[in-house]
Design an enzyme around this catalytic site. Structure first.
Site, PDB file in Angstrom:
ATOM      1  N   GLY A  11     -17.652   0.644  -1.340  1.00 36.24           N
ATOM      2  CA  GLY A  11     -18.359   1.865  -1.763  1.00 36.24           C
ATOM      3  C   GLY A  11     -20.311   1.074  -2.155  1.00 36.24           C
ATOM      4  O   GLY A  11     -20.878   2.126  -1.359  1.00 36.24           O
ATOM      5  N   TYR A  58       0.877  -0.905  -0.128  1.00 39.80           N
ATOM      6  CA  TYR A  58      -0.396  -0.363   0.167  1.00 39.80           C
ATOM      7  C   TYR A  58       0.670   1.770   0.338  1.00 39.80           C
ATOM      8  O   TYR A  58       1.267   1.716   0.334  1.00 39.80           O
ATOM      9  CB  TYR A  58      -0.625   0.144   0.829  1.00 39.80           C
ATOM     10  N   LEU A  86     -22.312  -0.643  -0.877  1.00 35.66           N
ATOM     11  CA  LEU A  86     -22.889  -0.620   0.385  1.00 35.66           C
ATOM     12  C   LEU A  86     -23.022   0.741   0.702  1.00 35.66           C
ATOM     13  O   LEU A  86     -24.632   1.150   1.706  1.00 35.66           O
ATOM     14  CB  LEU A  86     -22.898  -1.771   0.803  1.00 35.66           C
ATOM     15  N   LEU A 105     -17.539  -3.116   2.389  1.00 31.85           N
ATOM     16  CA  LEU A 105     -18.519  -2.448   1.735  1.00 31.85           C
ATOM     17  C   LEU A 105     -18.609  -2.518   0.818  1.00 31.85           C
ATOM     18  O   LEU A 105     -19.594  -1.728  -0.123  1.00 31.85           O
ATOM     19  CB  LEU A 105     -18.693  -0.700   2.118  1.00 31.85           C
ATOM     20  N   ALA A 106     -18.060  -3.489  -0.073  1.00 31.38           N
ATOM     21  CA  ALA A 106     -18.356  -3.411  -1.499  1.00 31.38           C
ATOM     22  C   ALA A 106     -17.730  -1.916  -2.332  1.00 31.38           C
ATOM     23  O   ALA A 106     -18.272  -2.615  -3.099  1.00 31.38           O
ATOM     24  CB  ALA A 106     -19.562  -3.826  -2.067  1.00 31.38           C
ATOM     25  N   GLY A 146     -24.741   2.825  -0.059  1.00 34.90           N
ATOM     26  CA  GLY A 146     -25.934   3.623  -1.255  1.00 34.90           C
ATOM     27  C   GLY A 146     -25.443   4.986  -1.822  1.00 34.90           C
ATOM     28  O   GLY A 146     -26.008   5.804  -2.444  1.00 34.90           O
ATOM     29  N   LYS A 147     -24.299   5.085  -1.871  1.00 32.88           N
ATOM     30  CA  LYS A 147     -23.371   6.027  -3.277  1.00 32.88           C
ATOM     31  C   LYS A 147     -24.023   5.970  -4.741  1.00 32.88           C
ATOM     32  O   LYS A 147     -24.693   6.870  -5.905  1.00 32.88           O
ATOM     33  CB  LYS A 147     -22.647   6.295  -2.598  1.00 32.88           C
TER      34      LYS A 147
END
Length: 319
Positions: free
Chosen positions: A217, A53, A219, A214-215, A221-222
């Site tokens: 992002g 990273y 999940l 959160l997959a 809801g964005k």
């Protein structure tokens, strides 16, 4: 805060792990320090990073995340109150995944130097290296544990058969075993873990610390329409991959459960993973201080049996 055991070790961690992939990448050093301060103050003292990273970013060579975490720990003087996990084996310029013993020996010293610490709590094989026998990999880790450089070892991205083989080699050769596994797992991506990996982990008492909780992002809801693809660098990929009838059903279930609790889809998605019986601590990251509220609140969000059933049904997968 509830603490959970990493595998069969004596290391206890909170039920949410902080992803360090953003430090030095989408979060610069000052922002990273603010994020780490707030998370630490909230009791979230389990941090996951990797030597690679963020080598993928332009001008980066890898080690940026470890370096920032090391500077922060040194400045705050809190190393003994943290559980630090990092990984080895990704391509750091050698052109391939590598878990050869001599490479691991060099890599751990480089990580220790960047982290400015004498030991790593959890040292993980980032990817499978089928060209290097588990006897050699685990033998190298045995040396590091005996030298006091590493407390515990884990793996990431291993298939069920390869994980089973690694555990068998450890038993047969009397070598340290992987105590944790890091699979991809979330409401959208259930099959890869639940089909066979989960059973191996449960039967052998492994701690499970899934990534992409959160997959990436989705999940939160964005992303609810094709027009939302432009909301991030990965937006187009996420819309193409998840914005289908199943994905829309998952978002609807998240909205419903969130409304019942006065929460957000992000909080519910993380709480669902934390509530799964075989999971120790999902990994989630934040690039902005404003995102921290959801991460911190998710730890205290208690979903009901009905909530879990609603989410399970919406995210059901077929073999």
């Amino acid at each position: 805060m509830e603490l959970r055991r990493l595998g069969r070790s004596d290391i206890l961690v909170p039920p949410l792990c902080i992803g360090g992939n953003v430090f030095g990448w989408t979060a610069d050093e000052p922002t990273s320090f603010r994020l780490l301060d707030a998370l630490f103050d909230a009791g979230l003292c389990f941090i996951d990073t990797a030597d690679v990273y963020s080598r993928w970013a332009e001008g980066h060579q890898g080690g940026e995340s470890e370096t920032i975490i090391g500077k922060w720990m040194k400045t705050r003087g809190n190393r003994d109150r943290l559980v630090i996990a990092t990984k080895v084996g990704s391509d750091m310029g050698q052109g391939k995944v590598c878990l050869q013993a001599d490479y691991i020996r060099r890599a751990v010293d480089a990580s220790l130097a960047r982290l400015q610490t004498d030991y790593i709590d959890l040292y993980q094989s980032h990817w499978d290296d089928p060209d290097t026998p588990f006897e050699e990999v685990l033998g190298a880790y045995d040396e590091l544990i005996r030298a006091g450089k590493v407390r515990l070892i884990g793996a990431s991205n291993l298939t069920a058969p390869r994980l089973f083989e690694a555990l068998a080699v450890a038993t047969r050769e009397k070598l340290p075993r992987y105590e944790t596994l890091q699979p991809e797992y979330n409401l959208c991506e259930r099959a890869g873990y639940e089909a066979d990996v989960e059973a191996v982990c449960a039967a052998n008492g492994l701690g499970v610390i899934p990534y992409f909780s959160l997959a990436a992002g989705f999940l939160t809801g964005k992303y609810r329409s094709a027009a939302d693809a432009g909301k991030s660098v990965r937006g187009g990929e996420l819309v193409a991959k998840y914005l289908n009838p199943r994905g829309e059903g998952i978002l609807a279930a998240l909205d419903e459960v969130a409304a019942a609790h006065g929460a957000t889809p992000t909080q519910v998605a993380l709480a669902w993973v934390m509530a799964r019986p075989s999971i120790t601590a999902p990994i989630a990251s934040a690039s902005r201080v404003e995102q921290l509220g959801d991460l911190i609140a998710s730890v205290d969000l208690a979903l009901t049996g009905a909530d879990m059933a609603r989410l399970d049904k919406a995210s059901a997968w077929k073999e």
